[in-house]
Write a protein that holds these residues in place. Structure first.
Motif, short mmCIF file in Angstrom:
data_model
loop_
_atom_site.label_atom_id
_atom_site.label_comp_id
_atom_site.label_asym_id
_atom_site.label_seq_id
_atom_site.Cartn_x
_atom_site.Cartn_y
_atom_site.Cartn_z
N GLU A 105 36.68 5.04 78.42
CA GLU A 105 36.55 6.30 77.71
C GLU A 105 35.55 7.21 78.42
O GLU A 105 34.47 6.75 78.83
N ILE A 106 35.89 8.49 78.58
CA ILE A 106 35.00 9.47 79.19
C ILE A 106 34.20 10.16 78.08
O ILE A 106 34.78 10.77 77.18
N ASN A 109 34.46 14.27 76.09
CA ASN A 109 35.53 15.20 76.51
C ASN A 109 36.53 15.49 75.40
O ASN A 109 37.49 16.23 75.58
N GLY A 110 36.31 14.89 74.23
CA GLY A 110 37.18 15.15 73.09
C GLY A 110 38.59 14.61 73.25
O GLY A 110 39.50 15.06 72.55
N LYS A 111 38.76 13.62 74.12
CA LYS A 111 40.09 13.05 74.37
C LYS A 111 40.07 11.54 74.14
O LYS A 111 39.04 10.88 74.31
N ILE A 119 39.02 8.78 69.54
CA ILE A 119 38.50 9.74 70.51
C ILE A 119 37.01 9.52 70.75
O ILE A 119 36.22 9.47 69.81
N ASP A 120 36.65 9.40 72.02
CA ASP A 120 35.24 9.25 72.44
C ASP A 120 34.56 8.05 71.78
O ASP A 120 33.37 8.10 71.43
#
Length: 554
Positions: A105-106, A109-111, A119-120
């Motif tokens: 997970e990045i 970034n809201g993805k 998400i996140d």
């Protein structure tokens, strides 16, 4: 519900009963004054006691340090332990290097980069938070929720007709049972709070009198012992304060008690309180998965942070405490408010933990009713099928859970028992009749083992440390030992880990321990072997030796 503060009911009740008769309090204090010294009154469990060894240190710990001596220079594998709880302070000095990170997970970034539906979710997930960032802190008890649901059904406009319908006969009988239980608990809590306020008043009044007499804002037990007065009021205040000190009641204890009772009356037993709108899910849809937010600390992380420290606080940084497991990552799954957890959230928390790689799941919570038990059972079965160890705290009501309800449970709705579950009661550092915590639930069939759960020092938010007692502390001790075994013997299955822990317990031959008696405020002595499946205390050293023999044969 969290498994620490319900012990206040027992403690305050017993102390109030003793202090209710002033002449008894004075007699007891005067009789024991010559034995009370500051050292005695201030004495606590030995530092790091839950990691110490019964034989080498004469303390009923789980022999963690001795286990690591045995394992010296051996390789280990990182084990992920999910803590389903109130949230964790992930930047605590003793935990920040031990928090699980979702590498797929990045951040920010809201993805949903890993397409897991969340998400996140960098360090875990929060099932009692909303998409707008708000979080549930308090919630009602399950008893209250059931009472409201059935009350609205059977006492509403159509209630009288429903009561008479044959197909509703069972539900109406349940409502009558729930209503009686709710009204009883509400009345008892109100009465206990009234007693608590009288006890607190006696403490505050005695404190004021002694401050004035000693001309000191802060006075010690030694000051009290040196105090000689012909004033009856002063002597009464001295007796009360000595009695309080002997029972380890302080200003902080009363503050925590006030918080406990206010939360219970304002939130837990309040039929008009419902924070679920914060979450924004379709609550009736137990199969709904993708709700909540990524705030894994939340607004009430004391309990979860304490639990996490017991499992995996950094053992090499010379700070604070040493957790049980040395090569562990803590996955944070927030699903437990200050009140009763909801079945839907617990089921989803288990699914999330399993699907994201947890090998051990710690569950320091519990309640008396489980209206969506099937949903939790399905998640428990899923964890069993995936080979994940589930460790659950037995509860703090001082009751036999062979005979009384306690959820979640290793017994599924079909009466089958899962073999990856460890139910844990709380033990103390004493090898005497007080070995079992006086608050701990027990059961020869339902509780598997006991583990340290009295005066356990561990992490709390904002770089703090605190001693807490409860089966909530005993469960993470056992989760830590489970993680230790999987770390050094990674080929073990969940069933083997459970069996090893149960077969390697430390036993005190012929020891009888105190448990609540038939009469309120009374205790009885029973063999430790009658209180759990094993009749023993979790022991990491004996567990790793047994794991060594099993691993060698594989």
């Amino acid at each position: 519900m969290f498994m620490i503060k319900s012990t206040y009911i027992l403690a305050f009740g017993l102390l109030f009963n003793q202090l209710a008769k002033p002449e008894v309090a004075v007699a007891n204090s005067q009789r024991k004054t010559d034995k009370i010294t500051p050292a005695d009154t201030l004495s606590k469990a030995p530092a790091n006691w839950f990691n110490l060894d019964p034989r080498d240190n004469q303390v009923m710990g789980v022999s963690t340090e001795k286990a690591y001596e045995y394992l010296k220079n051996r390789p280990s594998k990182t084990v992920i332990v999910a803590v389903i709880d109130s949230g964790i302070d992930i930047v605590h000095e003793d935990l920040k290097d031990k928090i699980w990170r979702n590498e797929k997970e990045i951040p920010g970034n809201g993805k949903d980069d890993d397409n897991n539906g969340y998400i996140d979710d960098i360090n875990g997930w929060n099932f009692i938070g909303g998409k707008d960032g708000r979080n549930v802190e308090h919630d009602t008890q399950e008893l209250t929720r059931l009472y409201v649901q059935l009350r609205d059904k059977f006492e509403g406009p159509a209630g009288a007709k429903l009561q008479k319908k044959r197909k509703e006969k069972k539900n109406f009988a349940l409502y009558q049972e729930i209503k009686a239980a709710y009204e009883k608990e509400l009345k008892e809590t109100q009465e206990q709070y009234s007693q608590f306020q009288q006890l607190q008043g006696a403490y505050q009044n005695a404190t004021a009198i002694l401050k004035n007499q000693l001309n000191k804002e802060d006075f010690t037990l030694e000051d009290l012992e040196k105090l000689n007065s012909t004033n009856q009021q002063v002597n009464q205040a001295k007796a009360i304060m000595l009695f309080m000190a002997e029972n380890n009641f302080t200003k902080e204890t009363f503050a925590e008690g006030e918080d406990y009772f206010m939360n219970k009356l304002k939130y837990n037993l309040n039929p008009n309180f419902n924070p679920r709108d914060i979450v924004g899910d379709n609550y009736d849809n137990v199969k709904e998965r993708n709700y909540g937010n990524s705030d894994v600390t939340g607004s009430y992380a004391d309990h979860g942070t304490h639990v996490a420290g017991i499992i995996g606080a950094n053992r090499t940084n010379n700070l604070g405490i040493k957790g049980i497991a040395d090569n562990v990552k803590i996955m944070v799954v927030r699903a437990v408010p200050n009140g009763d957890e909801r079945d839907k959230d617990i089921a989803n928390a288990i699914y999330y933990a399993v699907d994201n790689g947890a090998q051990v799941i710690n569950m320091s919570f519990g309640k008396e009713y489980s209206p969506q038990k099937e949903a939790v059972d399905a998640a428990v079965k899923y964890a069993a099928d995936k080979g994940v160890v589930l460790v659950h705290a037995a509860g703090n009501d001082g009751k036999n859970i062979d005979q009384e309800k306690n959820y979640p449970s290793k017994i599924l709705a079909n009466n089958k028992e899962v073999n990856n579950w460890i139910e844990v009661g709380a033990s103390s550092f004493s090898g005497s009749g007080k070995l079992v915590g006086d608050f701990s639930n027990y059961g020869k069939k339902s509780v598997d083992v006991f583990a340290p759960g009295v005066d356990i020092n561990s992490t709390i938010p904002k770089q703090g440390y605190k001693e807490n007692s409860g089966t909530s502390m005993a469960a993470p001790v056992t989760s830590g030992v489970s993680a230790l075994l999987l770390s050094y013997y990674p080929n073990l299955t969940a069933v083997q880990v459970r069996d090893i822990i149960l077969q390697s317990t430390y036993k005190v031959n012929d020891l009888k321990v105190n448990v609540p008696g038939a009469q309120e405020g009374k205790t009885q002595q029973v063999p430790l072997t009658d209180l759990s499946v094993t009749g023993g205390i979790v022991n990491a050293y004996e567990a790793v030796k047994l794991a060594e023999t099993i691993s060698t044969k594989q």
